[in-house]
Design a protein around this motif. Sequence first.
Motif, PDB file in Angstrom:
ATOM      1  N   GLY A 175      49.222  44.868  31.203  1.00 47.30           N
ATOM      2  CA  GLY A 175      48.654  45.555  30.051  1.00 47.30           C
ATOM      3  C   GLY A 175      47.156  45.769  30.134  1.00 47.30           C
ATOM      4  O   GLY A 175      46.566  46.382  29.240  1.00 47.30           O
ATOM      5  N   TYR A 176      46.522  45.267  31.196  1.00 47.06           N
ATOM      6  CA  TYR A 176      45.076  45.396  31.372  1.00 47.06           C
ATOM      7  C   TYR A 176      44.771  46.110  32.690  1.00 47.06           C
ATOM      8  O   TYR A 176      45.442  45.872  33.700  1.00 47.06           O
ATOM      9  N   LEU A 177      43.748  46.955  32.684  1.00 49.47           N
ATOM     10  CA  LEU A 177      43.230  47.517  33.923  1.00 49.47           C
ATOM     11  C   LEU A 177      42.464  46.403  34.624  1.00 49.47           C
ATOM     12  O   LEU A 177      41.537  45.825  34.055  1.00 49.47           O
ATOM     13  N   THR A 178      42.857  46.092  35.850  1.00 50.34           N
ATOM     14  CA  THR A 178      42.272  44.947  36.551  1.00 50.34           C
ATOM     15  C   THR A 178      41.323  45.413  37.643  1.00 50.34           C
ATOM     16  O   THR A 178      41.659  46.243  38.480  1.00 50.34           O
ATOM     17  N   PHE A 179      40.103  44.865  37.626  1.00 42.50           N
ATOM     18  CA  PHE A 179      39.030  45.160  38.574  1.00 42.50           C
ATOM     19  C   PHE A 179      39.085  44.090  39.661  1.00 42.50           C
ATOM     20  O   PHE A 179      38.530  43.010  39.524  1.00 42.50           O
ATOM     21  N   ALA A 180      39.817  44.382  40.744  1.00 42.41           N
ATOM     22  CA  ALA A 180      40.035  43.401  41.805  1.00 42.41           C
ATOM     23  C   ALA A 180      39.081  43.647  42.963  1.00 42.41           C
ATOM     24  O   ALA A 180      39.109  44.709  43.586  1.00 42.41           O
ATOM     25  N   ARG A 181      38.260  42.665  43.267  1.00 42.42           N
ATOM     26  CA  ARG A 181      37.301  42.794  44.353  1.00 42.42           C
ATOM     27  C   ARG A 181      37.977  42.516  45.694  1.00 42.42           C
ATOM     28  O   ARG A 181      38.778  41.585  45.816  1.00 42.42           O
ATOM     29  N   VAL A 182      37.598  43.317  46.718  1.00 45.75           N
ATOM     30  CA  VAL A 182      38.186  43.152  48.047  1.00 45.75           C
ATOM     31  C   VAL A 182      37.104  43.331  49.113  1.00 45.75           C
ATOM     32  O   VAL A 182      36.103  44.010  48.897  1.00 45.75           O
ATOM     33  N   SER A 183      37.334  42.687  50.259  1.00 44.20           N
ATOM     34  CA  SER A 183      36.518  42.964  51.441  1.00 44.20           C
ATOM     35  C   SER A 183      37.306  43.902  52.345  1.00 44.20           C
ATOM     36  O   SER A 183      38.534  43.953  52.283  1.00 44.20           O
ATOM     37  N   LEU A 184      36.613  44.667  53.163  1.00 41.45           N
ATOM     38  CA  LEU A 184      37.243  45.668  54.026  1.00 41.45           C
ATOM     39  C   LEU A 184      36.867  45.432  55.477  1.00 41.45           C
ATOM     40  O   LEU A 184      35.696  45.192  55.799  1.00 41.45           O
TER      41      LEU A 184
END
Length: 392
Positions: free
Chosen positions: A336-345
Amino acid sequence: MFKELAGAAEAKRALLERSGPVTRSEVVHLAAARGRVLCEDIASPVNHPAFERAAMDGYAVRAADTRGATPLSPVLLKIDGAAGGGRCVPVRTGMAAPPGADAVLMKEDAVVRGKEVEATAELHPYKNLAAVGEDVALGEIILREGHRLRPPDIALLASLGLSTARVFERPKVAVIPTGSELLPPFRERDLKPGEARETNSLMIGMYAEVWGGSPRKTSIVVDDPDLIREAIAENLDADLILISGGTSVGDRDYAPPVLEEMGELIVHGVRITPGKPTAIGMIAGKPVISLPGYPVAALAALYVFARPLITMMAHRTDLPRVVPAKLAGKIVSRPGYLTFARVSLKGGVATPIMTSGAGILSSVARADGFVLVAEEVEGREKGEVVEVSLIE
């Protein structure tokens, strides 16, 4: 508690529908025009080149004089000060074509024999010779309104004799940091218990500039509704006001009530994590975004709401930068929430770093981008290909 949480898409749409691009313009010198957006078409004031010029080092000739020339059957030309009638003239790239010339024999196709040249290739008219206006013709539209000026664009304009361009003004973005516990950054003293260095406005202002805005930051405003009201009123000449902190539902969170009192509070509380306390409103026709005090929550709200607004205001169409990547691990999101997921590339593989932790700024410093997990999706699985928005 928040009265009613809005969806992220709904909140962004309400914000953008009430705002618009900046229409003011200014004339800037080309030396300072990189990244600026043209507010009018530019027509060439001259032919470029203004004269017929050599496009290669070699010999200016009359093309007809080389008819039938081959390496096995070269044509002999006399070196002279004019071309034609069996004569040729040595030229360098960029030189004006001498009288009688309509082509240039490359050095590679010429064998010098004293004061004569053996032409080993047959030429057609204007071979290796730039005609008048071949690059840009007089009156030709070379760049259109809305074009964002790049270094080669500016070099072309300068080559045509232009020195300035009329561009859209950058939207003025006022940044108001709030919080009685905050100290200015770069102050060399140890923090006392309960104190924190105010760095959100530093980050917010830099991003406003990256996205095409012209930021200005006020001094820190303590948690006092009258002072917050005064700071907003003093900055209503800006196109956008960004308030940092004081936007939750605590006893000292005054920004949303002040926003509602001074104008229209459109949204207070958004289904985004982190970033839930974000508030959005309008005062005197100017959009106001009240960002959470926790830095990662502020950054998430900046990317979701401020970036599309600032880029629209600045006539920017080159953002955001998104790349596909395969997930190295599962991303857990809040339904139910837009999730701001941090990632490394690395090598087309995205490794999740963190989805929670609104105050852990190091999680962003270690990240190369973020994945937005939609409200209706429960996480993303390992191995899935996702879109990663790169952190500028």
